[in-house]
Every structure is written in C-alpha cells, then in structure tokens.
Scaffold this motif. Structure first.
Motif, PDB file in Angstrom:
ATOM      1  N   LEU A 114       0.676  -1.311  -0.117  1.00 22.08           N
ATOM      2  CA  LEU A 114       0.017   0.076  -0.180  1.00 22.08           C
ATOM      3  C   LEU A 114       0.963   1.139  -0.078  1.00 22.08           C
ATOM      4  N   ARG A 119      -3.702   0.632  -3.216  1.00 25.23           N
ATOM      5  CA  ARG A 119      -2.925  -0.877  -3.583  1.00 25.23           C
ATOM      6  C   ARG A 119      -2.075  -0.463  -4.773  1.00 25.23           C
ATOM      7  N   ASP A 152      -4.368  -7.786  -9.294  1.00 25.60           N
ATOM      8  CA  ASP A 152      -4.898  -6.799  -7.996  1.00 25.60           C
ATOM      9  C   ASP A 152      -5.650  -5.654  -8.593  1.00 25.60           C
ATOM     10  N   CYS A 154      -4.619  -2.709  -9.824  1.00 28.98           N
ATOM     11  CA  CYS A 154      -3.923  -1.527  -9.372  1.00 28.98           C
ATOM     12  C   CYS A 154      -2.855  -1.220 -10.387  1.00 28.98           C
TER      13      CYS A 154
END
Length: 284
Positions: A114, A119, A152, A154
C-alpha cells in the motif's frame, strides 16, 4: 639501550579503540564526508548537495510502502545461460557473484503493498546487480509484475536503473523490449495505469523500451537518462553537447519527463497519481 627506548617503555600502552569502517559516506556529488546514519536517515540523499544515491529494492520498498510493509513477488525462473557465454569469466559465475553481493535473484524485484492506503505493485531495478542489465530474468519479472497488477486491479510502478540490455544473452536480451511493450499494452487494456520513475542511471535498451512508455514519466533529481552515451553522441554529430545533457532536469525542460521529484516526496506524489489515474477505495 638508548634514552628513546627508555622513554617508550614508560609510555603506557593504550589499545586502539575499535571503530566501524562504515561510519562515513563520501558523497559522489560534492565529495563531502557524511555520517552514514545521517545519510540513511535522509533516504540516502546528500543533505549538502541533494545528490540522490543509488539504492536497492529493499531500501526502496521500505521507503515507499506504508509502514515499510510489503509482500515480495516470487522471482520467475528462466534459463540462466542460454548462450553458454564466456568472456574473461563464465556468465554463470558472474550471476553467482552478483547474487552473493546483493542477496537478490536478479536485477528486477517486484513487491505488492500500500502507498498511502492505495494498492500498488512496484518493480525496482537494482544497478548493483550487473548494472541492472535487462535479460530474460528481468523481462520475465517485468511481465510477472504487470500480471500481478492486473490481478490486483492496481497500477504497476517501475523504478528503472540500468546500463541497458545484458550482452551475455545476446539477441535474447533485446527480445525483452517488445515483450515488455506487449505487457504494458495488456495493462492498458485492463484500464490500469503504468507509472515510470527513472533513477540514476537509466540507459540503453531499457530507455528504448519500457522506461519511456509510462502514462506518467517521473525521475529523481540528477538522474542520468539516455540511450547512447554522451561521448558516442558527440563523436557521431561532431558537436559539443550542452551542459547537463541527459540529466533529469534537462529532459524535463525538453518535454521528455512530466516531473522531477525528490525522494522525500515520491511516496506522496505516487499516491496522488494513483488516486487520479486509478481511483480505488483505500484499504482499511
């Protein structure tokens, strides 16, 4: 026995105090001696001249991720010596030496974590590992980082630092250029941003491929960025290049970079970009 020997015998012997050998760091930028503790507390940046020192993946991840907490991604396995290359040393021996010196499997390491609650998957090239050179392992790690970011949902952020393609792998190293370019396109197809932070130095085939394909291009102050070396360019065009040529600030002034960001501000700046380019609910 002389009078000098008598005097020497009467002087009490004082044992030499042990002192750590790494107490001081000499800055490559201003040549000043800095306490290592002070240097490390300043994120490996010279407090006198602002020279940004080269750092490896572990230190970069500790500085970047919230509370220094992150999960390293497994390093993909590749064929290590496809050409059975040997110069003054065997290629496999050079790899072993680099692994012993850095504690890393190869020149590109990925981790997820993070950044101010957002993320992100981050890849870091380590110049200490064979000049951060791009070979099969670096290409495979880059693709693995992109795939992890897609999984993810991200961004993928890459910190580049390389002398170019790895000559010991010949044409196979150059094949990583289109390979990484295709991976970036997959990231874009998934609607996710690709952010590049160029550090000192970023040159050769890395500059000619994934280092220059970011949605946003950042660099640390003073970073050397280019394809061919300055001397080669001068010999080719037969002209003297301007002062600061191929440094981050020069590239910013000429439109090749979006931002030059000091190391202390990188974490905040990357979080701002993630929030703008890939809005996501912050982790609790």
């Amino acid at each position: 026995m002389s009078w000098l020997d008598n005097v020497r015998k009467k002087i009490p012997f004082i044992a030499k105090r042990d002192a750590p050998e790494n107490l001081w760091h000499k800055c490559p930028g201003c040549a000043q001696m800095i306490f290592v503790k002070e240097y490390e507390e300043n994120l490996s940046v010279c407090p006198r001249c602002n020279h940004h020192g080269r750092i490896g993946p572990d230190e970069r991840f500790d500085q970047l991720f919230d509370n220094g907490v992150y999960t390293p991604l497994p390093t993909p396995e590749v064929r290590e010596d496809p050409l059975k290359f040997r110069d003054t040393k065997k290629y496999v021996d050079r790899i072993k030496t680099a692994r012993t010196a850095t504690g890393e499997q190869d020149a590109l390491i990925n981790a997820r974590g993070l950044i101010e609650g957002f993320r992100a998957v981050v890849g870091v090239q380590d110049f200490a590992f064979m000049g951060g050179s791009m070979g099969l392992a670096v290409g495979a790690a880059f693709v693995a980082g992109v795939e992890a970011a897609i999984a993810d949902k991200c961004p993928y952020i890459i910190f580049t630092a390389a002398g170019g393609a790895r000559m010991q792998e010949g044409i196979l190293s150059l094949m990583q250029m289109p390979k990484t370019t295709v991976a970036i396109q997959k990231l874009h197809d998934a609607g996710l941003p690709y952010i590049v932070v160029m550090t000192d130095p970023t040159t050769g085939g890395v500059t000619a491929s994934y280092a220059m394909l970011g949605d946003v291009q950042l660099a640390e102050p003073g970073a050397l960025i280019g394809f061919a070396g300055q001397r080669v360019i001068e010999q080719t065009i037969r002209e003297k290049l301007p002062e600061g040529f191929q440094r981050a600030e020069y590239l910013l002034d000429h439109g090749m970079l979006d931002m030059v960001v000091v190391r202390a501000d990188l974490r905040r700046e990357l979080a701002r970009l993630i929030d703008y380019l890939a809005p996501q609910k912050k982790a609790a």
